[in-house]
Write a protein that holds these residues in place. Structure first.
Motif, PDB file in Angstrom:
ATOM      1  N   ASP A 168      66.413  12.813  98.246  1.00 49.28           N
ATOM      2  CA  ASP A 168      67.049  11.616  99.071  1.00 49.28           C
ATOM      3  C   ASP A 168      66.799  10.453  98.666  1.00 49.28           C
ATOM      4  O   ASP A 168      67.647   9.780  98.168  1.00 49.28           O
ATOM      5  N   GLY A 205      76.635  16.990  91.615  1.00 45.64           N
ATOM      6  CA  GLY A 205      76.017  17.037  92.794  1.00 45.64           C
ATOM      7  C   GLY A 205      76.834  17.958  93.945  1.00 45.64           C
ATOM      8  O   GLY A 205      76.493  17.709  95.164  1.00 45.64           O
ATOM      9  N   ASP A 249      77.761  20.952  94.520  1.00 49.46           N
ATOM     10  CA  ASP A 249      77.451  22.203  95.167  1.00 49.46           C
ATOM     11  C   ASP A 249      76.052  21.897  95.850  1.00 49.46           C
ATOM     12  O   ASP A 249      75.224  22.728  96.252  1.00 49.46           O
ATOM     13  N   GLY A 250      75.604  20.665  96.138  1.00 46.51           N
ATOM     14  CA  GLY A 250      74.366  20.401  96.955  1.00 46.51           C
ATOM     15  C   GLY A 250      73.236  20.087  96.120  1.00 46.51           C
ATOM     16  O   GLY A 250      72.078  19.800  96.795  1.00 46.51           O
ATOM     17  N   THR A 251      73.249  20.341  94.943  1.00 45.62           N
ATOM     18  CA  THR A 251      71.800  20.396  94.087  1.00 45.62           C
ATOM     19  C   THR A 251      72.270  19.708  92.418  1.00 45.62           C
ATOM     20  O   THR A 251      73.542  19.903  92.016  1.00 45.62           O
ATOM     21  N   ARG A 295      67.923  17.879  95.462  1.00 48.20           N
ATOM     22  CA  ARG A 295      69.017  18.057  96.390  1.00 48.20           C
ATOM     23  C   ARG A 295      69.850  17.005  96.529  1.00 48.20           C
ATOM     24  O   ARG A 295      69.617  15.899  96.497  1.00 48.20           O
ATOM     25  N   PHE A 296      71.232  17.193  96.730  1.00 47.91           N
ATOM     26  CA  PHE A 296      72.035  16.064  96.620  1.00 47.91           C
ATOM     27  C   PHE A 296      72.723  16.297  98.242  1.00 47.91           C
ATOM     28  O   PHE A 296      73.493  17.083  98.459  1.00 47.91           O
ATOM     29  N   ASP A 297      72.273  15.193  98.907  1.00 46.37           N
ATOM     30  CA  ASP A 297      72.943  15.028 100.235  1.00 46.37           C
ATOM     31  C   ASP A 297      74.576  15.124 100.266  1.00 46.37           C
ATOM     32  O   ASP A 297      75.243  14.239  99.627  1.00 46.37           O
ATOM     33  N   ARG A 298      75.076  15.821 100.949  1.00 43.18           N
ATOM     34  CA  ARG A 298      76.581  15.799 101.459  1.00 43.18           C
ATOM     35  C   ARG A 298      77.291  14.456 101.739  1.00 43.18           C
ATOM     36  O   ARG A 298      78.154  14.123 101.356  1.00 43.18           O
ATOM     37  N   ASP A 299      76.326  13.720 102.417  1.00 43.13           N
ATOM     38  CA  ASP A 299      76.897  12.360 102.985  1.00 43.13           C
ATOM     39  C   ASP A 299      76.963  11.611 101.869  1.00 43.13           C
ATOM     40  O   ASP A 299      77.924  10.592 101.901  1.00 43.13           O
TER      41      ASP A 299
END
Length: 325
Positions: free
Chosen positions: A111, A163, A165-167, A300-304
Motif C-alpha cells: 500500500d 492492478g 486483478d488486485g496485484t 498487492r493493489f488496493d481496490r480503493d
C-alpha cells in the motif's frame, strides 16, 4: 527528539504490516514529551539548513541543465523530462525498492509503495504545477502536449489495467519498466526536431555543466530529506498532531525536489523545463517505482486506489493537459 525520515516511515509501516494494522497513521510512533529547547533549536536549524540547501541546489541544477540542453542539442523540456525528473525522483524509487524488500521479508508495504507513487503524481500535477504557474505563465506547443500527454495518460491507464486483478506481478512490473525504457529512448531519437536555441553560460564547459547538474540534484535530494526530517522532529517536539505530520509534512515533503526545481525554473523564465520536470516525474513515478518494486516482489493493489485515487489522477491529468491546449 526522535529523528524521522520518509524511509524510516516506510520501514515502520512495513513492520506494522507484519504485526497487523497500527492504530497510528503510517506507522509513526507516538512522540514523547516535547524535547528540550536545545533539541528543538537544533532541529529548527536542520530545517533551515534544508531549505537553504534546496535553494542552492536548485540554482546549480538549473544552471547545469540549461547548459547541458544546449550542448546536447535538445530542448530544455526534454532535459526536464529525461534528466531532472529522474534525479528528483530517486528518493521515491529508493523507497519503493525498500518496500519491495520488506515484502520479501514477509512484511507488507504494498500500500505504501503504490500509494506513494500515485500520491506523488497527484501532488506534482496538482499542487506543484499550480504553484509554479503562480510565478510564471507556463506554455507548451500543442505537439508536445499531445505527444507527452498521451504517454502520461497511457501510463496511468496501464497501471490501472495491471492492478485491476488486485496485484501487480513480477512480469507486469518488468513490462512497466520496459515501457519507460522505450519512452526514454524515444526522447532522444530525434534531437534536431526537439532542439531549440537556448541561451546558456558559455563560460561553463560541458563537463562542468554535468557536474553542476549532478551535484545540484544531489543537494536538492539531501536537503529535502533534511527539511522533512527537521520539520517532523520540530512538530513532534511541539506536540503537533501526528496526522498533520503524516499528511502535510511527509506528503508534501515527497514533492519538495520537484517543487523546488519547477518553481525555480519558472522564476527564471524556463517554463518548458519546469513543465517538463513535472511531466517526466509523473511518467517516471507511475511506471518505474511500482515496476521496480513489483519486479522484486509481487505487489498487492488496493481496490480503493482503483476506485478513487487512480481515476482522479487520470482526470486531473486530462484537465491539466486541456488547459495547455
Amino acid at each position: 527528539s526522535r529523528r524521522l525520515s520518509r524511509t524510516s516511515v516506510i520501514r515502520d509501516a512495513g513492520r506494522s504490516g507484519r504485526r497487523g494494522r497500527s492504530s497510528r497513521p503510517f506507522g509513526i510512533k507516538a512522540p514523547g514529551r516535547a524535547g528540550t529547547s536545545k533539541g528543538v533549536a537544533l532541529e529548527f536549524l536542520a530545517l533551515l539548513f534544508g531549505l537553504a540547501g534546496l535553494w542552492f541546489g536548485t540554482e546549480l541544477t538549473i544552471r547545469g541543465a540549461v547548459t547541458v540542453a544546449s550542448r546536447l542539442g535538445v530542448s530544455e523540456f526534454i532535459v526536464g523530462v529525461a534528466i531532472l525528473s529522474i534525479g528528483s525522483d530517486l528518493p521515491e524509487l529508493a523507497i519503493a525498492i525498500d518496500g519491495a524488500i520488506i515484502n520479501l521479508q514477509a512484511g507488507d508495504a504494498s500500500d505504501v509503495v503504490v500509494g506513494t507513487a500515485i500520491g506523488s503524481c497527484l501532488g506534482q500535477i496538482g499542487f506543484v504545477l499550480g504553484t509554479a504557474a503562480l510565478f510564471s505563465y507556463l506554455t507548451l506547443p500543442r505537439s508536445m502536449v499531445v505527444q507527452h500527454g498521451s504517454v502520461l495518460l497511457g501510463s496511468a491507464a496501464l497501471l490501472g489495467v495491471f492492478g485491476f486483478d488486485g496485484t501487480v506481478t513480477r512480469a507486469e512490473g518488468l513490462a512497466l519498466l520496459v515501457v519507460y525504457a522505450i519512452y526514454f529512448a524515444a526522447l532522444f531519437g530525434d534531437r534536431q526536431k526537439s532542439a531549440e536555441q537556448e541561451s546558456d553560460d558559455g563560460h561553463i564547459s560541458t563537463g562542468k555543466a554535468w557536474l553542476y547538474l549532478l551535484i545540484g540534484l544531489a543537494i536538492v535530494g539531501i536537503s529535502a530529506e533534511f527539511t522533512v526530517s527537521g520539520a517532523i522532529a520540530v512538530a513532534a517536539a511541539l506536540d503537533i498532531s501526528e496526522a498533520l505530520v503524516a499528511v502535510v509534512i511527509i506528503g508534501l515533503g515527497t514533492s519538495l525536489p520537484e517543487l523546488s526545481i519547477s518553481v525555480g525554473a519558472a522564476l527564471k523564465g524556463r517554463s518548458r523545463m519546469s513543465v517538463g520536470n513535472l511531466i517526466g516525474s509523473n511518467i517516471f513515478d507511475t511506471l518505474v517505482p511500482v515496476g521496480a518494486a513489483a519486479a522484486i516482489s509481487t505487489l498487492r493493489f488496493d481496490r480503493d486506489l482503483l476506485r478513487y485515487e487512480l481515476p482522479f489522477l487520470f482526470f486531473l491529468t486530462l484537465t491539466v493537459l486541456v488547459f495547455f491546449v
